[in-house]
Design an enzyme around this catalytic site. Structure first.
Site, PDB file in Angstrom:
ATOM      1  N   ASP A   1      -5.147 -32.897 -59.895  1.00 45.89           N
ATOM      2  CA  ASP A   1      -5.918 -33.755 -58.986  1.00 45.89           C
ATOM      3  C   ASP A   1      -7.168 -33.057 -58.451  1.00 45.89           C
ATOM      4  O   ASP A   1      -7.932 -33.646 -57.702  1.00 45.89           O
ATOM      5  CB  ASP A   1      -5.022 -34.181 -57.814  1.00 45.89           C
ATOM      6  CG  ASP A   1      -5.546 -35.420 -57.091  1.00 45.89           C
ATOM      7  OD1 ASP A   1      -6.200 -36.258 -57.742  1.00 45.89           O
ATOM      8  OD2 ASP A   1      -5.303 -35.552 -55.881  1.00 45.89           O
TER       9      ASP A   1
ATOM     10  N   SER B   1      -7.380 -41.020 -54.303  1.00 46.23           N
ATOM     11  CA  SER B   1      -6.600 -41.338 -55.491  1.00 46.23           C
ATOM     12  C   SER B   1      -5.807 -42.616 -55.240  1.00 46.23           C
ATOM     13  O   SER B   1      -5.222 -42.792 -54.173  1.00 46.23           O
ATOM     14  CB  SER B   1      -5.633 -40.193 -55.809  1.00 46.23           C
ATOM     15  OG  SER B   1      -6.336 -38.977 -55.994  1.00 46.23           O
TER      16      SER B   1
ATOM     17  N   GLN C   1      -5.821 -41.234 -64.177  1.00 49.18           N
ATOM     18  CA  GLN C   1      -5.874 -41.577 -62.751  1.00 49.18           C
ATOM     19  C   GLN C   1      -6.979 -42.589 -62.491  1.00 49.18           C
ATOM     20  O   GLN C   1      -8.047 -42.524 -63.107  1.00 49.18           O
ATOM     21  CB  GLN C   1      -6.142 -40.336 -61.896  1.00 49.18           C
ATOM     22  CG  GLN C   1      -6.158 -40.625 -60.388  1.00 49.18           C
ATOM     23  CD  GLN C   1      -6.505 -39.404 -59.558  1.00 49.18           C
ATOM     24  OE1 GLN C   1      -7.626 -39.265 -59.077  1.00 49.18           O
ATOM     25  NE2 GLN C   1      -5.536 -38.514 -59.367  1.00 49.18           N
TER      26      GLN C   1
END
Length: 314
Positions: A232, A256, A306
């Protein structure tokens, strides 16, 4: 609960930096002491058979870092699964911003225990409300057909400048703002997004080498959770760089929204991994990014997807 975990629970800072922690040329804390604090954060406290508790570092921004809650949730799931069944995929949603000032409770649902596959669902809770949900699947190791994409041709990680060396040019623009501790050693293969801001031919791609900045114990679950944490860090760079904007340097807010990972082959997170990220689309204040992790010897070990919320305010 280990001594390191007890220390993290006693000191909710988790990544609190003292005089013993090494600093790089621009004052960015790094090295084994910083990594040990991240390991402690991932060593959750078991408070019931299927309930775990984790903390956040004091250096967190106004909300919990997405990679942290994903890594901790995967730890919680993995601690209810036999060690001979490694995780092969996870799918997660970020529901509410996490509050770094209070612990996070992880509730594990033992969805299924089959002959080959084990499925777990984890909900992270704060203030009585879910902030994150994760479904993960674990599988007995089996032989089968095998193929993979080829790793891009990139420079060796040791030949590239450290994150601290690259970020030094930003210190003046940010007013000398101190940087957060860096438990992950990140080396940009492509120019960092802040360098490419004025490039008229910006490609929606980001490539970095990364590894845990120190040694990790021989715990397969920890290595996978460390990769989930690291995944991430730079993934949405591939979206932002295409539009010449970047965190802290422009009026960009983001978060996110969901996160998926597939783990193809064994790896160690304290050895170099190439993180090759690209963004196929951005629309509706959302950006989609894909990432591939390659080991230094060229094996494709994991794939990431993502979608992030990205609002450019200026």
């Amino acid at each position: 609960m280990t001594e390191a975990a007890r220390a993290a629970a006693a000191d909710p800072a988790g990544l609190h930096i003292d005089s013993s922690v090494p600093l790089d040329v621009n004052g960015v804390p790094h090295g084994q002491p910083v990594l040990d604090r991240l390991i402690a954060l991932l060593d959750l406290e078991r408070i019931e058979e299927n309930i775990f508790r984790g903390v956040s570092p004091a250096e967190s921004p106004v909300r919990v870092f997405g990679g942290q809650v994903a890594g901790q949730a995967l730890v919680a799931a993995g601690r209810t699964v036999p060690e001979d069944r490694p995780v092969h995929s996870l799918h997660a949603y970020f529901i509410r911003p996490g509050d770094p000032s209070v612990p996070i409770v992880y509730e594990v649902d033992r969805t299924r225990d089959g002959r080959s596959f084990t499925t777990r669902r984890v909900v992270a809770v704060q203030h009585g409300k879910p902030i994150f949900s994760l479904s993960a699947s674990f599988q007995l190791v089996e032989d089968g057909i095998d193929h993979a994409e080829t790793m891009p041709d990139v420079p060796d990680p040791e030949s590239l400048p450290t994150y601290g060396e690259q970020v030094g040019s930003l210190l003046g623009e940010l007013g000398g703002t101190p940087y957060q501790p860096r438990p992950i050693d990140v080396r940009y293969v492509t120019d960092p997004p802040w360098v490419r801001k004025d490039d008229s031919e910006r490609e929606a791609r980001s490539q970095v080498w990364m590894r845990a900045d120190g040694g990790l114990p021989d715990d397969k679950l920890l290595h996978v959770c460390m990769a989930a944490f690291a995944s991430d860090l730079t993934l949405l760079d591939s979206v932002l760089v295409r539009h010449g904007v970047y965190w802290m340097l422009d009026k960009v807010s983001g978060a996110s929204l969901d996160h998926a990972m597939w783990f193809h082959r064994p790896f160690r997170a304290d050895e170099w991994l190439l993180y090759d990220c690209a963004s196929p689309s951005a629309s509706g204040a959302r950006g989609l990014a894909t990432g591939r992790f390659f080991s230094q010897d060229g094996r494709l070990v994991a794939t990431v997807v993502q979608e992030g919320l990205l609002r450019v305010l200026d």
